[in-house]
Write a protein that holds these residues in place. Sequence first.
Motif, PDB file in Angstrom:
ATOM      1  N   SER A  98       1.368  59.273 -49.632  1.00  0.00           N
ATOM      2  CA  SER A  98       1.813  60.582 -49.142  1.00  0.00           C
ATOM      3  C   SER A  98       0.610  61.500 -48.987  1.00  0.00           C
ATOM      4  O   SER A  98      -0.499  61.187 -49.463  1.00  0.00           O
ATOM      5  CB  SER A  98       2.788  61.233 -50.131  1.00  0.00           C
ATOM      6  OG  SER A  98       2.099  61.586 -51.324  1.00  0.00           O
ATOM      7  N   GLY A  99       0.860  62.652 -48.410  1.00  0.00           N
ATOM      8  CA  GLY A  99      -0.198  63.639 -48.255  1.00  0.00           C
ATOM      9  C   GLY A  99      -0.649  64.206 -49.591  1.00  0.00           C
ATOM     10  O   GLY A  99      -1.844  64.441 -49.814  1.00  0.00           O
ATOM     11  N   SER A 100       0.301  64.434 -50.487  1.00  0.00           N
ATOM     12  CA  SER A 100      -0.060  64.983 -51.803  1.00  0.00           C
ATOM     13  C   SER A 100      -0.926  63.989 -52.570  1.00  0.00           C
ATOM     14  O   SER A 100      -1.941  64.373 -53.170  1.00  0.00           O
ATOM     15  CB  SER A 100       1.195  65.289 -52.624  1.00  0.00           C
ATOM     16  OG  SER A 100       1.999  66.233 -51.964  1.00  0.00           O
ATOM     17  N   TYR A 132      -1.528  75.022 -47.695  1.00  0.00           N
ATOM     18  CA  TYR A 132      -0.704  74.075 -48.459  1.00  0.00           C
ATOM     19  C   TYR A 132      -1.410  72.735 -48.479  1.00  0.00           C
ATOM     20  O   TYR A 132      -1.828  72.230 -47.440  1.00  0.00           O
ATOM     21  CB  TYR A 132       0.683  73.934 -47.820  1.00  0.00           C
ATOM     22  CG  TYR A 132       1.594  73.010 -48.589  1.00  0.00           C
ATOM     23  CD1 TYR A 132       1.933  73.285 -49.912  1.00  0.00           C
ATOM     24  CD2 TYR A 132       2.104  71.848 -48.010  1.00  0.00           C
ATOM     25  CE1 TYR A 132       2.758  72.442 -50.632  1.00  0.00           C
ATOM     26  CE2 TYR A 132       2.940  70.997 -48.723  1.00  0.00           C
ATOM     27  CZ  TYR A 132       3.264  71.300 -50.032  1.00  0.00           C
ATOM     28  OH  TYR A 132       4.080  70.460 -50.744  1.00  0.00           O
ATOM     29  N   HIS A 133      -1.549  72.179 -49.681  1.00  0.00           N
ATOM     30  CA  HIS A 133      -2.218  70.884 -49.784  1.00  0.00           C
ATOM     31  C   HIS A 133      -1.364  69.842 -50.502  1.00  0.00           C
ATOM     32  O   HIS A 133      -1.863  68.766 -50.833  1.00  0.00           O
ATOM     33  CB  HIS A 133      -3.567  71.056 -50.476  1.00  0.00           C
ATOM     34  CG  HIS A 133      -4.514  71.939 -49.714  1.00  0.00           C
ATOM     35  ND1 HIS A 133      -4.888  71.674 -48.405  1.00  0.00           N
ATOM     36  CD2 HIS A 133      -5.142  73.095 -50.042  1.00  0.00           C
ATOM     37  CE1 HIS A 133      -5.722  72.618 -47.978  1.00  0.00           C
ATOM     38  NE2 HIS A 133      -5.878  73.497 -48.944  1.00  0.00           N
ATOM     39  N   GLY A 134      -0.089  70.166 -50.775  1.00  0.00           N
ATOM     40  CA  GLY A 134       0.784  69.187 -51.403  1.00  0.00           C
ATOM     41  C   GLY A 134       1.467  69.752 -52.634  1.00  0.00           C
ATOM     42  O   GLY A 134       1.140  70.847 -53.095  1.00  0.00           O
ATOM     43  N   GLU A 207      -7.384  73.572 -44.175  1.00  0.00           N
ATOM     44  CA  GLU A 207      -6.681  72.907 -43.074  1.00  0.00           C
ATOM     45  C   GLU A 207      -7.321  73.413 -41.780  1.00  0.00           C
ATOM     46  O   GLU A 207      -7.338  74.631 -41.545  1.00  0.00           O
ATOM     47  CB  GLU A 207      -5.208  73.318 -43.048  1.00  0.00           C
ATOM     48  CG  GLU A 207      -4.379  72.899 -44.239  1.00  0.00           C
ATOM     49  CD  GLU A 207      -3.043  73.669 -44.276  1.00  0.00           C
ATOM     50  OE1 GLU A 207      -2.145  73.330 -43.502  1.00  0.00           O
ATOM     51  OE2 GLU A 207      -2.922  74.610 -45.070  1.00  0.00           O
ATOM     52  N   ASP A 241      -8.170  69.135 -44.787  1.00  0.00           N
ATOM     53  CA  ASP A 241      -6.817  68.606 -44.944  1.00  0.00           C
ATOM     54  C   ASP A 241      -6.165  68.541 -43.562  1.00  0.00           C
ATOM     55  O   ASP A 241      -5.750  69.563 -43.013  1.00  0.00           O
ATOM     56  CB  ASP A 241      -6.027  69.518 -45.885  1.00  0.00           C
ATOM     57  CG  ASP A 241      -4.600  69.032 -46.096  1.00  0.00           C
ATOM     58  OD1 ASP A 241      -4.135  68.154 -45.331  1.00  0.00           O
ATOM     59  OD2 ASP A 241      -3.936  69.539 -47.026  1.00  0.00           O
ATOM     60  N   VAL A 243      -3.494  66.605 -43.007  1.00  0.00           N
ATOM     61  CA  VAL A 243      -2.205  65.938 -43.216  1.00  0.00           C
ATOM     62  C   VAL A 243      -1.235  66.293 -42.096  1.00  0.00           C
ATOM     63  O   VAL A 243      -0.546  65.434 -41.553  1.00  0.00           O
ATOM     64  CB  VAL A 243      -1.636  66.303 -44.599  1.00  0.00           C
ATOM     65  CG1 VAL A 243      -0.178  65.884 -44.719  1.00  0.00           C
ATOM     66  CG2 VAL A 243      -2.462  65.644 -45.700  1.00  0.00           C
ATOM     67  N   MET A 244      -1.201  67.583 -41.747  1.00  0.00           N
ATOM     68  CA  MET A 244      -0.227  68.015 -40.740  1.00  0.00           C
ATOM     69  C   MET A 244      -0.841  68.081 -39.340  1.00  0.00           C
ATOM     70  O   MET A 244      -0.198  67.741 -38.354  1.00  0.00           O
ATOM     71  CB  MET A 244       0.345  69.377 -41.131  1.00  0.00           C
ATOM     72  CG  MET A 244       1.696  69.671 -40.535  1.00  0.00           C
ATOM     73  SD  MET A 244       2.457  71.096 -41.325  1.00  0.00           S
ATOM     74  CE  MET A 244       4.174  70.818 -40.913  1.00  0.00           C
ATOM     75  N   LYS A 270       1.165  62.182 -42.698  1.00  0.00           N
ATOM     76  CA  LYS A 270       2.170  62.337 -41.646  1.00  0.00           C
ATOM     77  C   LYS A 270       1.972  61.480 -40.374  1.00  0.00           C
ATOM     78  O   LYS A 270       2.589  60.439 -40.226  1.00  0.00           O
ATOM     79  CB  LYS A 270       2.284  63.815 -41.287  1.00  0.00           C
ATOM     80  CG  LYS A 270       2.700  64.692 -42.488  1.00  0.00           C
ATOM     81  CD  LYS A 270       2.903  66.112 -42.081  1.00  0.00           C
ATOM     82  CE  LYS A 270       3.033  67.079 -43.255  1.00  0.00           C
ATOM     83  NZ  LYS A 270       4.365  67.138 -43.850  1.00  0.00           N
TER      84      LYS A 270
HETATM   85  C1  LIG Z   1      -1.537  70.332 -44.839  1.00  0.00           C
HETATM   86  C2  LIG Z   1      -0.718  69.518 -45.791  1.00  0.00           C
HETATM   87  N1  LIG Z   1      -1.304  68.922 -46.846  1.00  0.00           N
HETATM   88  C3  LIG Z   1      -0.610  68.167 -47.713  1.00  0.00           C
HETATM   89  C4  LIG Z   1       0.750  68.001 -47.577  1.00  0.00           C
HETATM   90  C5  LIG Z   1       1.504  67.157 -48.566  1.00  0.00           C
HETATM   91  O1  LIG Z   1       1.985  66.014 -47.954  1.00  0.00           O
HETATM   92  P1  LIG Z   1       3.248  65.218 -48.560  1.00  0.00           P
HETATM   93  O2  LIG Z   1       4.434  66.092 -48.368  1.00  0.00           O
HETATM   94  O3  LIG Z   1       3.292  63.952 -47.757  1.00  0.00           O
HETATM   95  O4  LIG Z   1       2.970  64.954 -49.988  1.00  0.00           O
HETATM   96  C6  LIG Z   1       1.415  68.597 -46.506  1.00  0.00           C
HETATM   97  C7  LIG Z   1       2.873  68.433 -46.341  1.00  0.00           C
HETATM   98  O5  LIG Z   1       3.517  69.165 -45.648  1.00  0.00           O
HETATM   99  C8  LIG Z   1       0.658  69.375 -45.587  1.00  0.00           C
HETATM  100  O6  LIG Z   1       1.255  69.981 -44.540  1.00  0.00           O
END
Ligand SMILES: Cc1ncc(COP(=O)(O)O)c(C=O)c1O
Length: 445
Positions: A98-100, A132-134, A207, A241, A243-244, A270
């Motif tokens: 996952s992203g977290s 947001y990083h998780g 981000e 980051d 992730v998104m 993602k």
């Molecule tokens: C920029 C960012 N980092 C980390 C995460 C965490 O990812 P996850 O929900 O897959 O744990 C998210 C989730 O929305 C995100 O948008």
Amino acid sequence: MSRLIQRSLRQDPPRALRGEGIYIHDSNGRTIIDGSGGAAVACLGHGHPRVLEAMRTQQERLCYAHTALYSCEAAEELADLVLGDSPGGLTHMYLCSSGSEAMEAALKMARQYFVEIGAPHRQKFIARRQSYHGNTLGALAAGGNAMRRALYAPMLSDAFSHVSPCYAYRERGEGESDADYVARLAAELEAEFQRLGPQHVAAFLAEPVVGATLGCVTALPGYFPVMRAVCDRHGALLILDEVMCGMGRTGTMHAWEQEGVTPDIQVIAKGLGGGYQPIGGILIAGRIVAALREGSGAFLHGHTYQAHPVASAAALAVQRVIRDEGLLANVRTMGTLLEQRLVERLGNHRQVGDIRGRGLFWAAEFVTDRATRAPFDSALKLHDRIKEAAYARGLACYPMAGTLDGKRGDHVLLAPPYIVNAGEVEAIVSRFGDAVDDALAGLAA
Ligand SMILES: Cc1ncc(COP(=O)(O)O)c(C=O)c1O
């Protein structure tokens, strides 16, 4: 009510029964356009035959083998494909679920790197407000999403501190030029390094395009290079980051390609697996991996499901499809159309303060008055009302509150799959525009 813990414990959502392309069929018999790919996840839409076939083949061969004993072909090929030309000097990949988890791995990798090179005093991380990083405790502490942090604040590490995001719509001073605003943000980061003691800082995290928390906020030109320069001056790493916003979402494979910088560690999830399997990872600069290899010889971290064969096979197929079908070009073309249509439909709307984004990653921020930029009363939950109105019109979008400070402000994201076509973009904008009008009419009534 359901015995499954849902997002709301008071109301069960409809069940998603089936998906094809950009559409989801729900248990109420409705067909919904997945206008945000969930949370900017479903980059290929649903049911892509090549991804399903790759997963089936992998499942028939092997579903799981522990990474303490084995590597697997799909994960190796995924690393080779994503890192093929060592983008930005990133040469290695670590895969998790996952992203977290990926963010946790990035933080630990940065920390271990400094310990390995004889700088164990580097143990502080600077991130940004309204990021947001998780949701795991390390990633949550790293993030600056005030709303998500508040409840857990006593459990969050003080290794993390926060500076301002680059959020020109609200935080650039009146009469302040872009260049002066960027210089002010660089000075703020420099001051935070000095406050912590530059020798204590391991990394600055951001981000490249702020996703859910601020709603598709891109940085001003020149912002990332000057932030990178502050990090370089003090020997700290830059962790981006994505992730998104990554893996093609903004029209280039990596969002940083449009920012004039390269990260030392990049966090992805993602769009890596497009939702076909849970998968995330980090991409790492060669010198960091070399330091670990020549030092202790192992990354002191790990998860049972890291580099999972089926998840890796799904992500490998997703990444191949993006390349084989030329989907980044479609992201750029359809992204331009999406922007044009959003601006036509909502650009002069009295309650739409800002429309912003890049590629197929767009958001609208709502205000009571465009001149004062005053947000709506948060008790009205305008973002939720727009989500409900959009769903009633057959469109799923991604709403969020707390744009300004974790409490005040509303915005809604659109992030359609990369396979979206022009007719579908028109339908998304038409339904979204009507939903905004419906929700505001509901408030007025
Ligand atoms: C920029 C960012 N980092 C980390 C995460 C965490 O990812 P996850 O929900 O897959 O744990 C998210 C989730 O929305 C995100 O948008």
